[in-house]
Design an enzyme around this catalytic site. Structure first.
Site, PDB file in Angstrom:
ATOM      1  N   HIS A 241      33.410 -98.911 -28.508  1.00  0.00           N
ATOM      2  CA  HIS A 241      33.396 -99.972 -29.514  1.00  0.00           C
ATOM      3  C   HIS A 241      34.103 -99.563 -30.803  1.00  0.00           C
ATOM      4  O   HIS A 241      34.268-100.380 -31.709  1.00  0.00           O
ATOM      5  CB  HIS A 241      31.958-100.422 -29.812  1.00  0.00           C
ATOM      6  CG  HIS A 241      31.118 -99.418 -30.534  1.00  0.00           C
ATOM      7  ND1 HIS A 241      30.250 -98.558 -29.891  1.00  0.00           N
ATOM      8  CD2 HIS A 241      31.005 -99.128 -31.852  1.00  0.00           C
ATOM      9  CE1 HIS A 241      29.641 -97.799 -30.774  1.00  0.00           C
ATOM     10  NE2 HIS A 241      30.080 -98.116 -31.985  1.00  0.00           N
ATOM     11  N   ASP A 269      30.567 -98.035 -22.833  1.00  0.00           N
ATOM     12  CA  ASP A 269      30.865 -97.747 -24.233  1.00  0.00           C
ATOM     13  C   ASP A 269      31.494 -96.366 -24.323  1.00  0.00           C
ATOM     14  O   ASP A 269      30.874 -95.400 -24.778  1.00  0.00           O
ATOM     15  CB  ASP A 269      29.607 -97.831 -25.102  1.00  0.00           C
ATOM     16  CG  ASP A 269      29.954 -97.909 -26.592  1.00  0.00           C
ATOM     17  OD1 ASP A 269      31.164 -97.956 -26.921  1.00  0.00           O
ATOM     18  OD2 ASP A 269      29.033 -97.926 -27.420  1.00  0.00           O
ATOM     19  N   GLY A 349      28.436 -95.174 -38.577  1.00  0.00           N
ATOM     20  CA  GLY A 349      29.414 -94.101 -38.702  1.00  0.00           C
ATOM     21  C   GLY A 349      29.170 -92.955 -37.743  1.00  0.00           C
ATOM     22  O   GLY A 349      30.055 -92.134 -37.506  1.00  0.00           O
ATOM     23  N   SER A 351      28.577 -93.408 -34.588  1.00  0.00           N
ATOM     24  CA  SER A 351      29.070 -93.820 -33.277  1.00  0.00           C
ATOM     25  C   SER A 351      30.149 -92.884 -32.753  1.00  0.00           C
ATOM     26  O   SER A 351      31.050 -92.483 -33.490  1.00  0.00           O
ATOM     27  CB  SER A 351      29.652 -95.235 -33.346  1.00  0.00           C
ATOM     28  OG  SER A 351      28.644 -96.195 -33.230  1.00  0.00           O
ATOM     29  N   SER A 366      26.280 -94.221 -28.864  1.00  0.00           N
ATOM     30  CA  SER A 366      26.650 -95.628 -28.740  1.00  0.00           C
ATOM     31  C   SER A 366      25.983 -96.464 -29.828  1.00  0.00           C
ATOM     32  O   SER A 366      26.642 -96.988 -30.709  1.00  0.00           O
ATOM     33  CB  SER A 366      26.261 -96.157 -27.365  1.00  0.00           C
ATOM     34  OG  SER A 366      26.471 -97.552 -27.279  1.00  0.00           O
TER      35      SER A 366
END
Length: 397
Positions: A241, A269, A349, A351, A366
Site C-alpha cells: 500500500h 500487502d 509511517g 508501514s 501492514s
C-alpha cells in the site's frame, strides 16, 4: 539512546554505507558487496541475544531479564523444531503454537497414533478434532465469499485458531447487532465444516500505517512515507500500500533510491523496490538506539505464541507476541489475506517496516489499530511469501 541526527545517519547506512554494527558484530563493506549467505529458510547458528535486546523484550512483555533470555532461547528451539514436527504429524497435523508457560512447541494432532512420532521430535502434543488442512479450507471458503461480496465494516478480521479448532471472526465493539454483521456470521456458519466462533475486537477499524510527508525519515513515494522492510539481492521488500509498480522512491535525504518493481494491495500487502544510484543493501534491521542494530541470518517462521519485534521509522523498536496466522484483515480498501497478527504496536509511517524474531526475518508491517502510547495490535505480511512471489533472495549475514 542516540540523538535523532545520529539515528538518521544510521538509516542511510542501511542502504548506503554497508558497515553497521549489529548484535553479531560489524558487517563489512566487502560482505555487503558480495551478498554473503543468501539462504532464506535455513537459519545459521543463532548468536546470543544482546543484553539490551533482552531488556527491551522484557520491558514490552513484562518479563525479568532471566525470563526474557530463557524465552528467546526456547523460541529459537521451537522455530527450528516446527517444520520437523509438522512432517512427523503428516495428514493429522492440526496446527502448532509456542506455549510460553512450558517453553515448548505444542503440535495439534487428530490421530493419537501420530502423537508419538511428533513427541519424538521434541515437541509436545494435543489431540484436536480438526486438521490444519480442514481449518484452512473452511477459512478459504469464507475468504471466497468475502471476495464476491465485501465483508461489512463491523467485521475486523477472521482467522484460523488451531488451539480452539475453529475459524474465529472478530467483530468490532458496538457492531455486534448490525444486520450486515449478523448476516455475515450466519453465512459463515452455513458454509463452514468446522465451528465458527466470534471475538470482540476494538471499536477502531484496522488501518494501514502509511503517513504523509515528514522530513528526515526512511523512504518516500509521492507524499507517502513508509519504512524499509528487509534487504534482498538488488533491493528491499516493503508494504504494497506504500506505492504502485513503477513509482519512484527516495530516501530519508530525498535522494533517489530506486523504483517499485512490483506491488500488490489489497488482497496482499507486499512490494519489491529495486535500488541503485549509489545505494546498496545490507542484512540489517535498525534498533534505533533501543537495541543494537540486528543482523538478519534467515527467515525461519516463528510459531504462534512466540515473541517478535518490529522496527519502523515512526515508533522505532517495539516487541510483543505472535497472536494468529493466516488471518484475513478487513481494511476499508479491501480484504488482505494470509496475514500474521501480533500484539506489537505501530503508528503511521511504520508501514513496510521489519518484523523480526531473534535473527530471523518474519514479515513487513501492514496495518492495525491503536498506537504505541495506549497499545494496539499490528498485522504483517509474511516475508517468505514475498520472496517466493518475486523470486527474491533475502540478503543475510
Amino acid at each position: 539512546m542516540r540523538r535523532k541526527p545520529v539515528v538518521r545517519a544510521g538509516l542511510s547506512a542501511l542502504l548506503v554505507l554497508g558497515a553497521l554494527s549489529g548484535a553479531g558484530g560489524a558487517f563489512s563493506t566487502a560482505a555487503a558487496a558480495t551478498g554473503g549467505d543468501t539462504s532464506e529458510a535455513k537459519p545459521a547458528a543463532a548468536s546470543a541475544p544482546s543484553a539490551t535486546l533482552v531488556r527491551a523484550l522484557g520491558k514490552d512483555l513484562g518479563l525479568t531479564t532471566d525470563q526474557a533470555r530463557r524465552r528467546l532461547s526456547q523460541e529459537a528451539v521451537a522455530m527450528k523444531l516446527e517444520p520437523k514436527a509438522k512432517r512427523a504429524a503428516g495428514t493429522s497435523y492440526g496446527g502448532s503454537w509456542f506455549d510460553a508457560d512450558s517453553g515448548k512447541l505444542v503440535v495439534g494432532v487428530t490421530s493419537a497414533e501420530r502423537a508419538e512420532s511428533v513427541r519424538a521430535t521434541g515437541a509436545t502434543t494435543r489431540i484436536v478434532r480438526h486438521s490444519a488442512k480442514a481449518l484452512d479450507a473452511a477459512k478459504a471458503r469464507l475468504d471466497k465469499k468475502a471476495g464476491k461480496k465485501a465483508a461489512p465494516a463491523g467485521v475486523s478480521s477472521w482467522s484460523v485458531d488451531p488451539r480452539a479448532g475453529s475459524v474465529v471472526v472478530r467483530v468490532r465493539a458496538g457492531h455486534e447487532g448490525d444486520a450486515a454483521v449478523r448476516a455475515f456470521l450466519r453465512d459463515a456458519e452455513r458454509a463452514s465444516s468446522v465451528p465458527v466462533t466470534t471475538e470482540k475486537a476494538p471499536a477502531q477499524a484496522p488501518t494501514t500505517f502509511a503517513a504523509g510527508t515528514v522530513g528526515g525519515d526512511p523512504y518516500y513515494t509521492g507524499n507517502v512515507r513508509c519504512s524499509i522492510g528487509f534487504s534482498v539481492q538488488g533491493g528491499f521488500v516493503t508494504a504494497g500500500h506504500c506505492g504502485q509498480k513503477g513509482a519512484s522512491v527516495s530516501g530519508w535525504d530525498r535522494s533517489y533510491i530506486g523504483t517499485f518493481q512490483g506491488s500488490s494491495f489489497p488482497g496482499n500487502d507486499y512490494a519489491y523496490v529495486s535500488v541503485g544510484s549509489g545505494w546498496w543493501t545490507v542484512p540489517v534491521v535498525l534498533g534505533w538506539g533501543t537495541v543494537p542494530d540486528a543482523l538478519v541470518r534467515g527467515s525461519a517462521e516463528a510459531p504462534v505464541g512466540a515473541s517478535i519485534c518490529r522496527s519502523g521509522s515512526t515508533t522505532h523498536w517495539h516487541c510483543g507476541t505472535v497472536l494468529a496466522k493466516n488471518e484475513t484483515v478487513n481494511y476499508s480498501q479491501g480484504a488482505v489475506y494470509q496475514m500474521t497478527k501480533t500484539s506489537v504496536c505501530a503508528e503511521g509511517g511504520d508501514s513496510g517496516g521489519s518484523f523480526i524474531s531473534g535473527d530471523q526475518a518474519q514479515g513487513v508491517t501492514s496495518g492495525g489499530w491503536g498506537n504505541c502510547s495506549s497499545g494496539g495490535e499490528t498485522w504483517y505480511q509474511p516475508v517468505n511469501e514475498i520472496l517466493s512471489v518475486y523470486g527474491l533472495r533475502l540478503h543475510t549475514a
